[in-house]
Design a protein around this motif. Structure first.
Motif, PDB file in Angstrom:
ATOM      1  N   VAL A   1     -22.560  79.375   6.354  1.00  0.00           N
ATOM      2  CA  VAL A   1     -21.179  79.271   5.862  1.00  0.00           C
ATOM      3  C   VAL A   1     -20.799  77.794   5.727  1.00  0.00           C
ATOM      4  O   VAL A   1     -20.927  77.018   6.669  1.00  0.00           O
ATOM      5  N   ALA A   2     -20.334  77.405   4.549  1.00  0.00           N
ATOM      6  CA  ALA A   2     -19.919  76.024   4.313  1.00  0.00           C
ATOM      7  C   ALA A   2     -18.502  75.811   4.832  1.00  0.00           C
ATOM      8  O   ALA A   2     -17.616  76.629   4.591  1.00  0.00           O
ATOM      9  N   VAL A   3     -18.297  74.713   5.549  1.00  0.00           N
ATOM     10  CA  VAL A   3     -16.963  74.387   6.068  1.00  0.00           C
ATOM     11  C   VAL A   3     -16.320  73.327   5.183  1.00  0.00           C
ATOM     12  O   VAL A   3     -16.903  72.271   4.928  1.00  0.00           O
ATOM     13  N   LEU A   4     -15.116  73.636   4.720  1.00  0.00           N
ATOM     14  CA  LEU A   4     -14.298  72.686   3.968  1.00  0.00           C
ATOM     15  C   LEU A   4     -13.057  72.383   4.800  1.00  0.00           C
ATOM     16  O   LEU A   4     -12.283  73.290   5.108  1.00  0.00           O
ATOM     17  N   VAL A   5     -12.876  71.132   5.192  1.00  0.00           N
ATOM     18  CA  VAL A   5     -11.697  70.734   5.963  1.00  0.00           C
ATOM     19  C   VAL A   5     -10.543  70.472   5.000  1.00  0.00           C
ATOM     20  O   VAL A   5     -10.705  69.781   3.995  1.00  0.00           O
TER      21      VAL A   5
ATOM     22  N   ASP B   1     -10.239  57.406   9.343  1.00  0.00           N
ATOM     23  CA  ASP B   1     -11.703  57.356   9.413  1.00  0.00           C
ATOM     24  C   ASP B   1     -12.249  58.184  10.570  1.00  0.00           C
ATOM     25  O   ASP B   1     -13.273  58.859  10.430  1.00  0.00           O
ATOM     26  N   ASP B   2     -11.588  58.101  11.735  1.00  0.00           N
ATOM     27  CA  ASP B   2     -12.077  58.847  12.899  1.00  0.00           C
ATOM     28  C   ASP B   2     -12.198  60.330  12.591  1.00  0.00           C
ATOM     29  O   ASP B   2     -13.212  60.972  12.884  1.00  0.00           O
ATOM     30  N   SER B   3     -11.149  60.899  11.986  1.00  0.00           N
ATOM     31  CA  SER B   3     -11.140  62.330  11.688  1.00  0.00           C
ATOM     32  C   SER B   3     -12.183  62.683  10.635  1.00  0.00           C
ATOM     33  O   SER B   3     -12.903  63.677  10.761  1.00  0.00           O
ATOM     34  N   VAL B   4     -12.276  61.861   9.590  1.00  0.00           N
ATOM     35  CA  VAL B   4     -13.220  62.139   8.502  1.00  0.00           C
ATOM     36  C   VAL B   4     -14.653  62.167   9.018  1.00  0.00           C
ATOM     37  O   VAL B   4     -15.396  63.135   8.813  1.00  0.00           O
ATOM     38  N   PHE B   5     -15.055  61.104   9.735  1.00  0.00           N
ATOM     39  CA  PHE B   5     -16.445  61.012  10.159  1.00  0.00           C
ATOM     40  C   PHE B   5     -16.763  61.989  11.292  1.00  0.00           C
ATOM     41  O   PHE B   5     -17.889  62.498  11.374  1.00  0.00           O
ATOM     42  N   ALA B   6     -15.786  62.263  12.148  1.00  0.00           N
ATOM     43  CA  ALA B   6     -16.022  63.257  13.199  1.00  0.00           C
ATOM     44  C   ALA B   6     -16.225  64.637  12.582  1.00  0.00           C
ATOM     45  O   ALA B   6     -17.076  65.409  13.033  1.00  0.00           O
ATOM     46  N   ALA B   7     -15.452  64.965  11.554  1.00  0.00           N
ATOM     47  CA  ALA B   7     -15.616  66.264  10.876  1.00  0.00           C
ATOM     48  C   ALA B   7     -16.965  66.352  10.187  1.00  0.00           C
ATOM     49  O   ALA B   7     -17.647  67.384  10.231  1.00  0.00           O
TER      50      ALA B   7
ATOM     51  N   TYR C   1     -14.094  67.579   2.608  1.00  0.00           N
ATOM     52  CA  TYR C   1     -12.906  67.103   3.327  1.00  0.00           C
ATOM     53  C   TYR C   1     -11.821  66.777   2.305  1.00  0.00           C
ATOM     54  O   TYR C   1     -11.973  65.860   1.499  1.00  0.00           O
ATOM     55  N   LEU C   2     -10.744  67.549   2.335  1.00  0.00           N
ATOM     56  CA  LEU C   2      -9.595  67.316   1.459  1.00  0.00           C
ATOM     57  C   LEU C   2      -8.348  67.098   2.302  1.00  0.00           C
ATOM     58  O   LEU C   2      -8.232  67.632   3.401  1.00  0.00           O
TER      59      LEU C   2
END
Length: 219
Positions: A81-85, A92-98, A106-107
Motif C-alpha cells: 500500500v502506497a502512503v501519501l501524506v 524539513d523535519d516533517s518531510v524527511f521524517a515522513a 507528500y502534499l
C-alpha cells in the motif's frame, strides 16, 4: 493496483470536517474510490489491513498513533500500500521524517484537487511525488548532501552517540536495546537525554539532526 481504472483509497484525518470534505472530494473524482476512513493513526492501520486499498492518504498529526508511526507500521504490515501524506506541515523535519518512514508522496493541504488526484494515481503506480515547495527542498537536500562533521555532537556520551546513530537508522528502542544489549528502559532514558541535549522535541527532529550530521548508516 487492484483495478486498472480505479484506485482504492483509505483516508485518515483527525478533523471530522476535513475528513468528510476530503472523502467527498476524492469520491467525486473519476477513477478513485474511497473504501475506508479513519480518525486516528491506529484506526488507519486497521482500516488499511482490512480494506486492502492501493493508497493510504494520511495526515501527520493524529491521536493514538501519529502519521509517522502509522506510515512505519504500514510499511511493515502492508508494504504493497502506497502512503501519501496530506498535511499542514511543510517543514524539513516533517518531510524527511515522513520519507524515511516510508511515504511515497507528500502534499500540503490546500493543494488543488487535480494535484491530489494526480498524486494518488502516481503513488499507486509506484512513483514518488511531492508538492512543488516540498519537491524543491527534497531535490536540494539530495543534490547537496551534508558532509559528516568530525565531532557533530560533542555534548553526547559515546553510548548516547551510538544510540542516536541507530535511531537515525530507523531502529526502534527495542531494536536498539537488542543491538547494544541494553534494557528497553535504559534505551528510552538515553533517548530522552539525547532529546534534551540536542534541544529537540521529538524523535523525528532528532533523526533529522543526526542524518544531517552523517549518522544513520547502520552497518
Amino acid at each position: 493496483m487492484s483495478d486498472e481504472a480505479t484506485v482504492r483509497v483509505v483516508l485518515a484525518d483527525d478533523h471530522p470536517v476535513v475528513r468528510a470534505g476530503l472523502a467527498a472530494l476524492l469520491s467525486s473524482l473519476p477513477g478513485i474510490e474511497v473504501v475506508g476512513v479513519a480518525a486516528t493513526g491506529r484506526e488507519a492501520v486497521r482500516e488499511v489491513v482490512t480494506s486492502h486499498p492501493d493508497v493510504a492518504v494520511l495526515d501527520l498529526q493524529m491521536p493514538d498513533l501519529d502519521g509517522f508511526a502509522a506510515t512505519r507500521e504500514l510499511a511493515r504490515s502492508a508494504p504493497e500500500v502506497a502512503v501519501l501524506v496530506l498535511t499542514m506541515f511543510e517543514d524539513d523535519d516533517s518531510v524527511f521524517a515522513a520519507m524515511r518512514a516510508g511515504a511515497r508522496g507528500y502534499l500540503v493541504k490546500g493543494a488543488e484537487q487535480e494535484e491530489i488526484a494526480r498524486a494518488i494515481r502516481a503513488v499507486a503506480a509506484g512513483e514518488a511525488i511531492f508538492g512543488p515547495g516540498v519537491a524543491r527542498r527534497v531535490l536540494s537536500f539530495f543534490a547537496t548532501p551534508p558532509a559528516p562533521a568530525a565531532d557533530p555532537f560533542p555534548e553526547l556520551t559515546t553510548r548516547e552517540r551510538e544510540i542516536l546513530d541507530l535511531l537515525a537508522g530507523g531502529l526502534s528502542n527495542a531494536a536498539i536495546g537488542q543491538r547494544l544489549s541494553l534494557a528497553s528502559k535504559t534505551v528510552a532514558n538515553n533517548v530522552s537525554t539525547i532529546f534534551t541535549k540536542l534541544a529537540v522535541a521529538d524523535r523525528a527532529a532528532a533523526i533529522i539532526q543526526a542524518r544531517n550530521a552523517g549518522l544513520g548508516g547502520i552497518s
